[in-house]
Design an enzyme around this catalytic site. Structure first.
Site, PDB file in Angstrom:
ATOM      1  N   SER A   1       0.834  -1.211   0.000  1.00 11.99           N
ATOM      2  CA  SER A   1       0.000   0.000   0.000  1.00 11.99           C
ATOM      3  C   SER A   1       0.866   1.258   0.000  1.00 11.99           C
ATOM      4  O   SER A   1       0.346   2.373  -0.043  1.00 11.99           O
ATOM      5  CB  SER A   1      -0.948  -0.001   1.204  1.00 11.99           C
TER       6      SER A   1
ATOM      7  N   ASN B   1      -2.789  -2.973  12.856  1.00 13.01           N
ATOM      8  CA  ASN B   1      -4.248  -2.879  12.741  1.00 13.01           C
ATOM      9  C   ASN B   1      -4.808  -1.665  13.490  1.00 13.01           C
ATOM     10  O   ASN B   1      -5.647  -0.933  12.958  1.00 13.01           O
ATOM     11  CB  ASN B   1      -4.917  -4.160  13.246  1.00 13.01           C
TER      12      ASN B   1
ATOM     13  N   HIS C   1     -40.085  21.577 -12.634  1.00 15.00           N
ATOM     14  CA  HIS C   1     -40.012  20.800 -13.886  1.00 15.00           C
ATOM     15  C   HIS C   1     -39.246  21.572 -14.966  1.00 15.00           C
ATOM     16  O   HIS C   1     -39.487  21.365 -16.149  1.00 15.00           O
ATOM     17  CB  HIS C   1     -41.401  20.437 -14.413  1.00 15.00           C
TER      18      HIS C   1
ATOM     19  N   SER D   1     -13.389  28.144 -27.229  1.00 12.01           N
ATOM     20  CA  SER D   1     -13.432  26.984 -28.114  1.00 12.01           C
ATOM     21  C   SER D   1     -12.298  27.115 -29.119  1.00 12.01           C
ATOM     22  O   SER D   1     -12.010  28.204 -29.593  1.00 12.01           O
ATOM     23  CB  SER D   1     -14.773  26.941 -28.835  1.00 12.01           C
TER      24      SER D   1
ATOM     25  N   LYS E   1     -17.608  31.248 -28.609  1.00  8.16           N
ATOM     26  CA  LYS E   1     -18.058  30.478 -27.447  1.00  8.16           C
ATOM     27  C   LYS E   1     -17.204  30.689 -26.201  1.00  8.16           C
ATOM     28  O   LYS E   1     -16.001  30.859 -26.270  1.00  8.16           O
ATOM     29  CB  LYS E   1     -18.046  28.973 -27.796  1.00  8.16           C
TER      30      LYS E   1
ATOM     31  N   ASN F   1     -16.977  28.404 -22.790  1.00 11.10           N
ATOM     32  CA  ASN F   1     -17.494  27.152 -22.229  1.00 11.10           C
ATOM     33  C   ASN F   1     -17.367  27.136 -20.708  1.00 11.10           C
ATOM     34  O   ASN F   1     -16.317  27.489 -20.172  1.00 11.10           O
ATOM     35  CB  ASN F   1     -16.740  25.964 -22.822  1.00 11.10           C
TER      36      ASN F   1
ATOM     37  N   GLU G   1     -18.893  22.332 -15.513  1.00  7.08           N
ATOM     38  CA  GLU G   1     -19.097  20.984 -16.048  1.00  7.08           C
ATOM     39  C   GLU G   1     -18.284  19.971 -15.254  1.00  7.08           C
ATOM     40  O   GLU G   1     -18.742  18.862 -14.964  1.00  7.08           O
ATOM     41  CB  GLU G   1     -18.724  20.946 -17.536  1.00  7.08           C
TER      42      GLU G   1
ATOM     43  N   TYR H   1      -9.584  -7.271  11.716  1.00  9.47           N
ATOM     44  CA  TYR H   1      -8.957  -6.653  10.554  1.00  9.47           C
ATOM     45  C   TYR H   1      -8.885  -7.653   9.422  1.00  9.47           C
ATOM     46  O   TYR H   1      -8.574  -8.829   9.638  1.00  9.47           O
ATOM     47  CB  TYR H   1      -7.533  -6.163  10.902  1.00  9.47           C
TER      48      TYR H   1
ATOM     49  N   GLN I   1      -7.475  -2.401   3.547  1.00  9.59           N
ATOM     50  CA  GLN I   1      -6.435  -1.565   2.943  1.00  9.59           C
ATOM     51  C   GLN I   1      -7.013  -0.725   1.794  1.00  9.59           C
ATOM     52  O   GLN I   1      -6.439   0.296   1.418  1.00  9.59           O
ATOM     53  CB  GLN I   1      -5.299  -2.461   2.439  1.00  9.59           C
TER      54      GLN I   1
HETATM   55  N1  ARG Z   1      -1.185  -1.545   4.929  1.00  7.77           N
HETATM   56  C1  ARG Z   1      -2.187  -2.071   5.804  1.00  7.77           C
HETATM   57  C2  ARG Z   1      -3.503  -1.341   5.555  1.00  7.77           C
HETATM   58  O1  ARG Z   1      -3.469  -0.362   4.929  1.00  7.77           O
HETATM   59  C3  ARG Z   1      -1.777  -1.874   7.221  1.00  7.77           C
HETATM   60  C4  ARG Z   1      -2.379  -2.864   8.153  1.00  7.77           C
HETATM   61  C5  ARG Z   1      -1.798  -4.215   7.905  1.00  7.77           C
HETATM   62  N2  ARG Z   1      -2.210  -5.127   8.870  1.00  7.77           N
HETATM   63  C6  ARG Z   1      -2.039  -6.436   8.717  1.00  7.77           C
HETATM   64  N3  ARG Z   1      -2.471  -7.222   9.656  1.00  7.77           N
HETATM   65  N4  ARG Z   1      -1.467  -6.918   7.651  1.00  7.77           N
HETATM   66  O2  ARG Z   1      -4.567  -1.750   5.991  1.00  7.77           O
END
Ligand code: ARG
Length: 456
Positions: free
Chosen positions: A22, A109, A155, A276, A282, A284, A289, A316, A321
């Site tokens: 991550s 966790n 409407h 444009s 124009k 825009n 948007e 967990y 993640q």
């Molecule tokens: N990178 C993990 C997350 O974002 C951190 C927690 C990982 N915990 C574990 N038991 N592997 O959730």
């Protein structure tokens, strides 16, 4: 070297390692992770698990690691799975094996849940501020053009005249509800999971209340298993973000229409429109948007993440993640929109002559019915009589105010010479002096009420 052991000689499949990591997105949590770790080290020292010297070494080491990260001088290793392991790895490189004491009684966790909550706690005031600026821009438009009338729609058909200020404030109140939602959700967000460890609670006598105070949390989680499973705060944030996105998209759509040649009710400042490449005439409304479109991804994040949570077993799970990317993208998307739209609203110019010419007389048909009601006619009967009258006016191309009284009387005998005074948009608007109505005094009261909330 990883912070958890792999069986001797076995390496992770590199593609799996990339999937599992991550770090590419959670490195953004480093300031929160280091704050949390410093507070944890101090809590361990207070509980007698670190000597003052060990605590000092760990805190100083974490501060040095933070300085490296701040300076973008931190070198990540391929084995850094996430920001938590990367920081601890670097701490060990800097201060030696004493670094290994930091994770006492803690798990990634409860650590990651703490970090993400801290991140959002810091986001809250910025979102509140962005919403506040947008509301202020809408209130300023309302104040500057209090006497300007425009058609109000149902409407998307011209319905009844309203004040332009009333339209501005209608949007402001929606954003005010979003601010209220942020306030309401904050105590649930600012609940500290740290001390829950992996799932069952830290076996060491750490003072969680003191930890909460030190980190700015309002309370501590009452159940360690719930604390590491719970991502309601993420879902709640994504809902608030989606709702803000939807409100922005509806404001944007009104303004896209109003800025078109067909309506011509407002002129957008050229700083918020593009030309444009093909058609020189124009301008825009790209900013609007994009505001309209980005509601889609915000709603998508909410839906996507609710489906991640659905049916997860307690405790967990790595599924969790997946909470970070939608959170970061929603924060970035909202901040991008909320730094542009207040300026766009502040600088737009209403076009009174276009609004006025759109106030066709047929929009005052309800006034004629209400006129009869004031003479004692039941509303349904009055409505029927006026429908016939409007039909006649449209058929003959004669405006209501040009229909002679004898003709009006053919539709209802209660019509009198004073009926023509009812056919004035100004008078129609001023009759709505009820709280929440579009009369001048009622709109002024709204502005005051909104200003009071913005100050509170
Ligand atoms: N990178 C993990 C997350 O974002 C951190 C927690 C990982 N915990 C574990 N038991 N592997 O959730």
């Amino acid at each position: 070297m990883r912070l958890w052991g792999t069986p001797e000689g076995s390496a992770l499949d590199p593609a799996f390692e990339r999937l599992n990591a991550s770090l590419p997105f959670d490195r953004r949590l480093y300031p929160q992770d280091i704050r949390g770790s410093i507070a944890w080290a101090r809590a361990l020292a207070r509980a007698g698990l670190l000597t003052p010297e060990e605590c000092h070494a760990i805190v100083a080491g974490l501060e040095a690691v933070k300085a490296e990260l701040d300076a973008e001088a931190f070198i990540f290793q391929p084995t850094d799975e996430d920001i938590h392991t990367a920081i601890e790895r670097r701490l060990r490189e800097r201060i030696g094996p004493i670094a290994g004491k930091l994770h006492t009684g803690r798990s990634r966790n409860d650590q990651v849940a703490t970090d993400l909550r801290l991140f959002l706690m810091e986001t809250w005031p910025r979102l509140d501020q962005g919403l506040r600026e947008l509301e202020e821009a809408l209130a300023a438009q309302a104040e500057a053009h209090l006497d300007l009338l425009m058609p109000g729609y149902t409407h998307l058909q011209r319905a009844q005249p309203i004040r332009y200020a009333h339209w501005c404030l209608a949007h402001a109140w929606a954003f005010e509800r979003d601010r209220a939602r942020l306030r309401d959700a904050y105590p649930r967000l600012a609940t500290l999971p740290l001390g829950s460890s992996a799932l069952s609670g830290t076996p060491f006598p750490v003072d969680r209340e003191a930890l909460a105070r030190e980190l700015g949390f309002l309370s501590i989680s009452p159940n360690s298993l719930d604390a590491v499973s719970d991502r309601d705060f993420v879902a709640e944030f994504l809902f608030i973000a989606a709702m803000i996105g939807i409100h922005l998209s509806r404001l944007a759509e009104d303004l896209i229409l109003f800025a078109s040649a067909e309506f011509g009710f407002v002129a957008l400042d050229p700083a918020y429109t593009t030309g444009s490449s093909l058609m020189p005439q124009k301008r825009n409304p790209d900013a609007l948007e994009l505001a309209r479109a980005k509601a889609g991804r915000l709603v998508g994040h909410l839906m996507g993440f609710l489906l991640v949570l659905k049916g997860l077993p307690s405790g967990y799970n790595k599924d969790l993640q997946e909470d970070k990317e939608p959170v970061f993208d929603a924060v970035d998307t909202l901040e991008a929109l909320l730094t542009v739209l207040p300026g766009l609203v502040r600088t737009m110019r209403p076009r009174p002559e276009r609004m006025r010419s759109a106030l066709e007389e047929a929009m005052l048909a309800t006034e004629l019915a209400d006129y009869l009601v004031r003479k004692g006619v039941p509303f349904r009967e009055a409505h029927r009589a006026v429908s016939g009258l409007v039909e006649e006016s449209l058929r003959g191309g004669t405006p209501l105010s040009a229909l002679p009284l004898e003709i009006m009387r053919r539709y209802h005998p209660a019509f009198d010479a004073d009926v023509y005074a009812a056919l004035d948009p100004e008078a129609a608007v001023e009759r709505r002096a009820i709280p929440g109505g579009t009369a001048r005094a009622a709109v002024e009261a709204q502005i005051q009420a909104l200003r009071a909330r913005l100050k509170a």
